[in-house]
Design a protein around this motif. Structure first.
Motif, mmCIF file in Angstrom:
data_model
loop_
_atom_site.group_PDB
_atom_site.id
_atom_site.type_symbol
_atom_site.label_atom_id
_atom_site.label_comp_id
_atom_site.label_asym_id
_atom_site.label_seq_id
_atom_site.Cartn_x
_atom_site.Cartn_y
_atom_site.Cartn_z
ATOM 1 N N ARG A 126 0.840 -1.211 0.000
ATOM 2 C CA ARG A 126 0.000 0.000 0.000
ATOM 3 C C ARG A 126 0.870 1.255 0.000
ATOM 4 O O ARG A 126 0.571 2.232 -0.678
ATOM 5 N N ARG A 177 -4.407 5.718 -5.725
ATOM 6 C CA ARG A 177 -5.340 6.831 -5.588
ATOM 7 C C ARG A 177 -6.729 6.285 -5.278
ATOM 8 O O ARG A 177 -7.146 5.274 -5.834
ATOM 9 N N ASN A 178 -7.430 6.967 -4.431
ATOM 10 C CA ASN A 178 -8.825 6.624 -4.171
ATOM 11 C C ASN A 178 -9.687 7.454 -5.118
ATOM 12 O O ASN A 178 -9.180 8.072 -6.046
ATOM 13 N N GLU A 206 -4.212 14.960 -5.628
ATOM 14 C CA GLU A 206 -3.427 13.781 -5.994
ATOM 15 C C GLU A 206 -2.325 14.119 -7.007
ATOM 16 O O GLU A 206 -1.228 13.572 -6.958
ATOM 17 N N LEU A 240 -16.965 8.787 -0.936
ATOM 18 C CA LEU A 240 -15.722 9.094 -0.217
ATOM 19 C C LEU A 240 -15.802 8.619 1.226
ATOM 20 O O LEU A 240 -14.815 8.152 1.797
ATOM 21 N N GLN A 279 -14.990 5.010 1.288
ATOM 22 C CA GLN A 279 -13.559 4.763 1.132
ATOM 23 C C GLN A 279 -12.793 5.157 2.393
ATOM 24 O O GLN A 279 -11.847 4.474 2.784
ATOM 25 N N ILE A 315 -10.278 2.764 4.490
ATOM 26 C CA ILE A 315 -8.874 3.091 4.783
ATOM 27 C C ILE A 315 -8.586 2.859 6.262
ATOM 28 O O ILE A 315 -7.620 2.210 6.654
ATOM 29 N N GLU A 339 -2.255 9.836 -0.305
ATOM 30 C CA GLU A 339 -3.542 9.692 -0.985
ATOM 31 C C GLU A 339 -4.647 9.350 0.005
ATOM 32 O O GLU A 339 -5.772 9.836 -0.101
ATOM 33 N N ASP A 340 -4.312 8.475 0.948
ATOM 34 C CA ASP A 340 -5.329 8.074 1.931
ATOM 35 C C ASP A 340 -5.697 9.243 2.847
ATOM 36 O O ASP A 340 -6.865 9.465 3.154
ATOM 37 N N THR A 362 -8.059 11.538 0.961
ATOM 38 C CA THR A 362 -9.448 11.083 0.886
ATOM 39 C C THR A 362 -10.196 11.413 2.176
ATOM 40 O O THR A 362 -11.335 11.898 2.148
#
Lengths: 222, 254, 472
Positions: free
Chosen positions: A30, A36-37, A171, C50, C53, C57, C252-253, C256
């Protein structure tokens, strides 16, 4: 046993146990792949779209935006901005080479000095690492050329944003940052700034500024 | 309409049984009007929510098993309450270990169980009723029906078809009235503060009738309205849909 | 650790309900948060996806928390930072004090940190001769009042401008009595001036952390005022107070979750300042703190992993559940008696201080479900409150009368024939007592009800009796 060992031991004892290798593998993957989400559609589009969304979002949070075609016009626009805001024609900037190379004499009487900000500095200019259309956000990174204090101490903060750095989403800024710093590395400070400082802590009434800049002015160079 | 009429078991709910049978009969009328055969299993008592919400899982489970047994064999189980309906639909399955026989049976019951107005609209595909009821009304969404079963438009749609009913929305129709089962007697002061806010919103609509789908909330709001001397009448949605204005409103004299 | 007074919950509630200023503040401001969140949510079509997600996470992190913690620690060290592990508030306080002493600190500025409240840091610093200065405006105000925050993100939401003015006049002795402070901007300006001098002279800056990133060893703070940044940029030492569940894997996490945080909290698209800090000043840096320390606190959180309460560790402290809670909006945050108020507080507090001390909190909910509906991390708050009630039931912590009453009721409810007879009798007796008025001013065993409301009387016969009559 140290606190570290005790805490990690407790965590390990309580979470579901798969094979250790697979669990470590999942974490390493990870981090290495940093997938990317979901990215919202809002900012996606050509440059004109990104400028439009960025501007709309920045105005909504009390910042101001102007778009110029020639980077060499920035000193003039900065000078006009200060004059219109009844601020002295003095600007503090970092050693950033793009800022250093600007024809500051075109700002008329504008006096530009280099270095971190002090309490008495009333206006500063920074060069953005990125702009994010999605939420009208400026990304600034610290370093030898970019003192962090410039972003917070003066009452007016002018930001130069080159259109090549105006992205749809956060991002893309991360991708660019990794390209600059290497995987897993960060500058000491990354500041994402969306408009001037504000507070809603008294009766939920929004007041600007709180402790940081009163005005944020973004000059986008097309 | 199917060949043979759907066989519906009515889960009366303990509050309708004890306090307001007229709601039960209104529900029966509405169900029969749309062609259902209605039966009322004698072995039912309460859905067990008071035990469940007090942390007494064993009793909640025992009562659930009783309800499951009482309603075997019906095509549908209909409940004139979003709260008891939510208990059966959402919480019964949680009371049993996944994979156990009890869990399977709870799921089987949950799939067949519906709150009254959502049964009429979603299952029987009815979007109007033949009834007359003079009322300038406002509708309060009971929390369980709204958030556990997603019921919002269903009662409003049906009410709009009743001759004589005009609906006006109150502010915060979806905010709890302060009932909360035993909450309202354990923390009466907080409950009352919530009720005060609710009453202000009800009164601001200028409505003469307050309608909701759950006896608990209705008794709570009616009790407060009458305590402060309000003339606003309080009714269960089933009574209005069935055109039963002969029965005195909740907490009012015969 | 901050002393727990939730056993005084009923007294706190009575006081809160009788406090006109509090009631005014809660009635006026509560709905504003709600409208703002609704607007922000409607402006982002992907919002609910979102949320899903974001939940995923955090669940992934919690399932691999040991490895993420190790990974994070290694990365912080690599960037020249220091990590101090603390099992208890005591250990966390000691670590902070030691860093302050090494820095010869007389005065420390502080950004907003709930962990600081949890470990009661200010008192400890004061007792050791170090002056802590809260710099978030709300925190600053309540520090002047010697109060606790009444909200996770809006610490002074319980106060009115008049109260703030009075506090400033009391403490800011430099103030000209003739100066007009009746408007909110003038109060903010006054605080800005006072705190500016503190930022510039503080020896150590202490902040919280909204997230810790394993990939980069960074901590994140999210503010609107800019106070956190001035706090952590100007002094020579920056201390981050964080708890172990703040980990996220990557940039990235974090991004989000940031997308749902501000929208849920204040209804903003994004907070004004989102700052990622990684280590101390680098060679060539013209400013920034020389030292960077992270205190990693457990304080009972690891014990929640693997239990029916694990989901609470997904919480990102946005405060949406408080804003939407009708109970919170009726009594305010102080009534809850400890650091974390509102629905999520009623889940977290029993885990951190013990259910025995917090037994009222899980019960002070109508299970209306609005908290779960708005939680960006989709924490099933009502379900966990119910789990706490189950623990209380198992340990006989509920009041005896309630327990016996419900026990008797359940005993009867399991016996349908007996139940029929009991309800038929009750319906008849209560109906008779109402004398045709349809309601009772007083009812047996229902004083909690009739204190504020009339008790609607039964119609006389039960449905089951009438149904039988109709069939026969």
């Amino acid at each position: 046993m140290s606190a570290r060992e005790a805490i990690l031991g407790r965590v390990r004892a309580r979470i579901p146990h798969g094979p250790e290798g697979a669990r470590r593998g999942a974490v390493e993957r990870r981090i290495a792949e940093h997938p990317r989400n979901l990215i919202p559609e809002r900012g996606q589009g050509d440059l004109e779209h990104r400028i439009r969304v960025f501007t709309e979002m920045m105005l909504a949070v009390g910042g101001t935006v102007e778009v110029v075609d020639d980077i060499n016009d920035v000193p003039h626009h900065a000078a006009v901005y200060l004059r219109d805001g009844n601020l002295p024609a003095r600007l503090r900037r970092g050693a950033d080479p793009v800022l250093a190379k600007l024809p500051w004499h075109r700002g008329g009487a504008l006096e530009v000095t280099e270095g971190p900000a002090a309490d008495e500095d009333r206006a500063s200019i920074s060069r953005a690492f990125a702009g994010i259309a999605e939420s009208g956000t400026i990304v600034l990174i610290s370093g030898a050329d970019n003192p962090t204090t410039l972003n917070f101490l003066p009452e007016a903060h002018i930001v130069l944003l080159e259109s090549s750095a105006l992205f749809a989403s956060y991002e893309e800024a991360w991708t660019r940052l990794r390209a600059l710093m290497g995987e897993g590395n960060m500058p000491r400070t990354v500041n994402m700034i969306s408009g001037p400082s504000r507070t809603g802590d008294i009766e939920q009434t929004i007041v600007r500024p709180a402790h940081g800049p009163k005005n944020m002015h973004v000059i986008i160079v097309r | 309409m199917p060949e043979s009429p759907p066989r519906v078991g009515l889960f009366v709910t303990c509050l309708v049984d004890l306090f307001r049978p007229s709601v039960g009969f209104a529900a029966v009328k509405l169900l029969e009007d749309v062609g259902c055969t209605v039966e009322v299993p004698e072995a039912q008592t309460c859905c067990g929510q008071p035990a469940h919400n007090s942390g007494d899982r064993a009793d909640a489970r025992a009562i659930a098993l009783n309800v499951i047994a009482a309603f075997r064999g019906f095509d549908y189980v209909v409940v004139p309450s979003g709260s008891c309906g939510g208990m059966i639909v959402k919480h019964y399955p949680e009371l049993f270990d996944t994979g156990s026989a009890g869990h399977e049976e709870a799921l089987h019951l949950a799939r067949r169980t519906h709150e009254l107005t959502s049964f009429l609209t979603r299952v029987m595909k009815v979007d109007k009723v033949e009834a007359r009821f003079p009322a300038r009304a406002t509708y309060h969404d009971s929390c369980s029906g709204l958030r556990e079963l997603g019921i919002r438009e269903e009662p409003r749609k049906l009410l709009a078809s009743v001759e004589g009913v005009s609906l006006r929305e109150m502010t915060d129709a979806d905010v709890c009235c302060g009932f909360g089962g035993t909450f309202c007697v354990k923390y009466p002061g907080i409950s009352d503060k919530m009720l005060e806010k609710k009453l202000r919103h009800i009164e601001a609509t200028g409505a003469d009738t307050l309608i909701a789908g759950d006896m608990g909330c209705l008794m709570n709001m009616a009790g407060k309205l009458k305590r402060v001397g309000s003339a606003i009448k309080v009714r269960h949605v089933a009574e209005v849909l069935a055109g039963d204005y002969a029965t005195p409103p909740i907490a009012e004299a015969e | 650790m901050t002393e727990m007074s939730t056993t005084a919950f009923k007294d706190n509630v009575a006081k809160a309900l009788a406090d006109d200023q509090l009631q005014f503040a809660m009635t006026e401001t509560g709905p504003r948060f709600i409208a703002k969140r609704t607007k922000a949510r409607e402006a982002l079509p992907e919002f609910d996806q979102l949320r899903d997600q974001a939940r995923g996470i955090k669940d992934h992190v919690l399932d691999h928390l040991d490895i993420y913690l190790e990974r994070y620690e290694a990365k912080v060290k690599e960037t020249g930072g220091h990590v101090h592990w603390a099992e208890t508030p005591d250990e966390a306080r000691a670590a902070v004090l030691e860093i302050c002493r090494k820095a010869n600190a007389k005065m420390v500025t502080k950004g907003k940190s709930m962990i600081s409240e949890e470990i009661d840091l200010n008192r400890h610093l004061e007792e050791n001769g170090i002056t802590p200065v809260e710099t978030d405006l709300g925190e600053y105000i309540i520090q002047l009042r010697n109060e606790r925050p009444s909200h996770i993100i809006a610490p002074a939401v319980h106060l009115t401008r008049g109260q703030v003015e009075a506090d400033f006049r009391r403490v800011h002795t430099h103030l000209d009595p003739g100066r007009d402070l009746s408007e909110i901007p003038s109060l903010v300006e006054e605080a800005r001036g006072v705190l500016r001098r503190k930022y510039l002279t503080a020896d150590v800056g202490i902040t919280g952390a909204n997230f810790l990133i394993a990939e980069t060893g960074s901590s994140i703070i999210v503010t609107n005022e800019g106070n956190g940044d001035l706090t952590q940029t100007l002094p020579k030492v920056h201390i981050v107070l964080a708890s172990i569940e703040k980990l996220v894997p990557t940039l990235e996490d974090a991004t989000t979750i940031l997308r749902v945080l501000a929208r849920s909290a204040t209804g903003q698209e994004f907070s004004n300042y989102t700052t990622f800090s990684t280590g101390g000043r680098r060679p060539g840096d013209p400013d920034g703190p020389a030292e960077y320390h992270v205190i990693l606190l457990d304080n009972g959180r690891a014990n929640v992993l693997g239990t029916e309460f694990q989901d609470m560790l997904r919480c990102i402290r946005c405060g949406a559940c408080l804003n939407h809670c009708p109970v919170y909006n009726a009594v305010g945050g102080h009534a809850y008696g400890w650091v974390y108020p509102g629905p999520i507080g009623s889940v977290v507090t029993p885990a951190l201080v013990g259910i025995e001390k917090a037994r009222h909190l899980p019960n002070a909910s109508t299970f209306c479900g609005r908290c779960e509906e708005v939680c960006p991390m989709r924490i099933p708050i009502p379900k966990m409150l119910r789990h706490w009630r189950e623990k209380e039931f198992e340990r006989h912590l509920q009041p005896t009368t309630m327990r016996w009453g419900l026990g008797l009721w359940a005993w009867v409810a399991k016996r349908p024939k007996l139940y029929r007879r009991a309800t038929a009798l009750a319906a008849r007796v209560l109906a008779n007592q109402a004398h045709g008025k349809g309601r009772l001013k007083k009812a047996p065993l229902a004083s909690g009800w009739t204190e504020f409301r009339d008790f609607p009387a039964p119609q006389g016969k039960t449905f089951h009796r009438l149904w039988k009559e109709r069939r026969s």
